[in-house]
Design a protein around this motif. Structure first.
Motif, PDB file in Angstrom:
ATOM      1  N   ASP A   1       0.816  -1.211   0.000  1.00  0.00           N
ATOM      2  CA  ASP A   1       0.000   0.000   0.000  1.00  0.00           C
ATOM      3  C   ASP A   1       0.845   1.254   0.000  1.00  0.00           C
ATOM      4  OD1 ASP A   1      -2.794   0.862   0.042  1.00  0.00           O
ATOM      5  OD2 ASP A   1      -2.291   1.833   1.942  1.00  0.00           O
TER       6      ASP A   1
ATOM      7  N   GLY B   1       2.001   1.469  -3.594  1.00  0.00           N
ATOM      8  CA  GLY B   1       0.887   1.569  -4.528  1.00  0.00           C
ATOM      9  C   GLY B   1       0.901   0.572  -5.673  1.00  0.00           C
TER      10      GLY B   1
ATOM     11  N   ILE C   1      -1.745   1.126  -8.621  1.00  0.00           N
ATOM     12  CA  ILE C   1      -2.902   1.752  -7.999  1.00  0.00           C
ATOM     13  C   ILE C   1      -3.718   2.565  -9.001  1.00  0.00           C
ATOM     14  CG2 ILE C   1      -1.548   3.760  -7.296  1.00  0.00           C
ATOM     15  CD1 ILE C   1      -4.492   2.151  -5.381  1.00  0.00           C
TER      16      ILE C   1
ATOM     17  N   ARG D   1     -12.190   2.740  -1.271  1.00  0.00           N
ATOM     18  CA  ARG D   1     -11.290   2.095  -0.318  1.00  0.00           C
ATOM     19  C   ARG D   1     -10.025   1.619  -1.017  1.00  0.00           C
ATOM     20  NH1 ARG D   1     -15.473  -1.779  -1.196  1.00  0.00           N
ATOM     21  NH2 ARG D   1     -14.735  -3.768  -2.040  1.00  0.00           N
ATOM     22  N   ARG D   2      -9.010   1.379  -0.214  1.00  0.00           N
ATOM     23  CA  ARG D   2      -7.741   0.913  -0.745  1.00  0.00           C
ATOM     24  C   ARG D   2      -7.819  -0.568  -1.103  1.00  0.00           C
ATOM     25  NH1 ARG D   2      -4.402   4.742  -2.281  1.00  0.00           N
ATOM     26  NH2 ARG D   2      -2.556   3.510  -1.772  1.00  0.00           N
TER      27      ARG D   2
ATOM     28  N   LYS E   1       1.914  11.451   3.563  1.00  0.00           N
ATOM     29  CA  LYS E   1       0.740  10.580   3.494  1.00  0.00           C
ATOM     30  C   LYS E   1       0.033  10.734   2.149  1.00  0.00           C
ATOM     31  CE  LYS E   1      -2.612   7.914   5.005  1.00  0.00           C
ATOM     32  NZ  LYS E   1      -2.419   6.486   5.339  1.00  0.00           N
ATOM     33  N   ARG E   2      -0.090  11.965   1.695  1.00  0.00           N
ATOM     34  CA  ARG E   2      -0.724  12.223   0.396  1.00  0.00           C
ATOM     35  C   ARG E   2       0.101  11.612  -0.738  1.00  0.00           C
ATOM     36  NH1 ARG E   2      -0.762  16.127  -3.698  1.00  0.00           N
ATOM     37  NH2 ARG E   2      -2.845  16.534  -4.561  1.00  0.00           N
TER      38      ARG E   2
ATOM     39  N   ARG F   1      -0.476   7.888  -1.010  1.00  0.00           N
ATOM     40  CA  ARG F   1      -1.745   7.528  -1.651  1.00  0.00           C
ATOM     41  C   ARG F   1      -1.704   7.711  -3.154  1.00  0.00           C
ATOM     42  NH1 ARG F   1      -6.278  10.294   2.386  1.00  0.00           N
ATOM     43  NH2 ARG F   1      -6.158   8.716   4.052  1.00  0.00           N
ATOM     44  N   LEU F   2      -0.989   8.737  -3.611  1.00  0.00           N
ATOM     45  CA  LEU F   2      -0.954   9.053  -5.038  1.00  0.00           C
ATOM     46  C   LEU F   2       0.275   8.473  -5.739  1.00  0.00           C
ATOM     47  CD1 LEU F   2      -2.054  12.807  -4.875  1.00  0.00           C
ATOM     48  CD2 LEU F   2      -3.481  10.792  -5.285  1.00  0.00           C
ATOM     49  N   ASN F   3       1.073   7.687  -4.969  1.00  0.00           N
ATOM     50  CA  ASN F   3       2.298   7.106  -5.519  1.00  0.00           C
ATOM     51  C   ASN F   3       3.238   8.197  -6.011  1.00  0.00           C
ATOM     52  OD1 ASN F   3       3.862   4.765  -6.066  1.00  0.00           O
ATOM     53  ND2 ASN F   3       3.380   4.934  -8.239  1.00  0.00           N
TER      54      ASN F   3
ATOM     55  N   HIS G   1      -0.483   7.489   9.786  1.00  0.00           N
ATOM     56  CA  HIS G   1       0.680   7.393   8.908  1.00  0.00           C
ATOM     57  C   HIS G   1       1.928   7.145   9.746  1.00  0.00           C
ATOM     58  CE1 HIS G   1       3.027   7.886   5.336  1.00  0.00           C
ATOM     59  NE2 HIS G   1       3.627   8.990   5.747  1.00  0.00           N
TER      60      HIS G   1
END
Length: 208
Positions: free
Chosen positions: A12, A15, A32, A40-41, A133-134, A137-139, A169
């Motif tokens: 995760d 990604g 991802i 959701r992831r 953290k952002r 999520r966005l790789n 995180h």
């Protein structure tokens, strides 16, 4: 032609992962971005529908991935990670440290800018955690763990604790947690050495 499979491996933080097709065949790489917008992831064991494709180097990968699960996935920590049940408890260190600063100031007047420096470093550390953290999520481009530890050591650990609790995180990785708590301990020891009688006497004798 769309096929079905199961997400057999997933990182995760980075990604990406791998899908094992139903009915046999080699695993397919999945990024991802192939999942599009979803609430959701991805999680290991999730049944998926996908289109087989290739990347720019001709390697097989899954495209246009959709979930076949009827309900949201249960939230589980990654393999080898400890539960973060103590995360909310550790947040109590922030007001506890603020109370310690106030008590020390009443007993042994502290420098005027010390409060502001801790607040400024904590705010900066909180923002950096949020950006990392952002990026996860966005790789995107990640912040080095050494940078996060350096900010914590430089009086930013209260902000790091708040960020870990709010953003969820860097709150379960054992190796990161060990180094983080070491920076907290070193910062507290430095504070006691420089600003309290535990260290003021030896400090003055050192420079006498």
């Amino acid at each position: 032609m769309r096929k079905n499979g199961t997400l057999s491996q997933w990182d995760d933080a980075k990604g990406y992962g791998f899908i094992t097709p139903e009915g046999g065949g080699g695993r397919l790489f999945v990024h991802i971005k192939a999942f599009g917008l979803r609430p959701r992831r991805p999680f290991v064991g999730e049944r998926l529908s996908f289109e087989p494709g290739e990347d720019g180097q001709g390697k097989a990968r899954a495209l246009k991935v959709k979930s076949l699960e009827p309900r949201p996935a249960p939230v589980t920590p990654p393999p080898g990670a400890r539960s973060n049940d103590k995360g909310d408890i550790s947040i109590g260190l922030v007001p506890g440290f603020a109370a310690l600063l106030l008590a020390c100031h009443l007993l042994w007047p502290l420098p005027q800018g010390l409060w502001g420096f801790y607040m400024a470093m904590s705010m900066a550390t909180f923002i950096v955690y949020g950006l990392d953290k952002r990026a996860a999520r966005l790789n995107g481009w990640r912040v080095k763990e050494a940078t996060l530890h350096g900010l914590a050591l430089a009086c930013g650990w209260p902000g790091a604790l708040l960020a870990q609790s709010i953003f969820r995180h860097k709150s379960v990785k054992p190796s990161f947690r060990r180094w983080f708590w070491l920076t907290v301990l070193l910062n507290l020891l430095a504070f006691a050495w420089v600003f309290t009688p535990l260290g003021i006497g030896p400090w003055q004798r050192l420079w006498a």
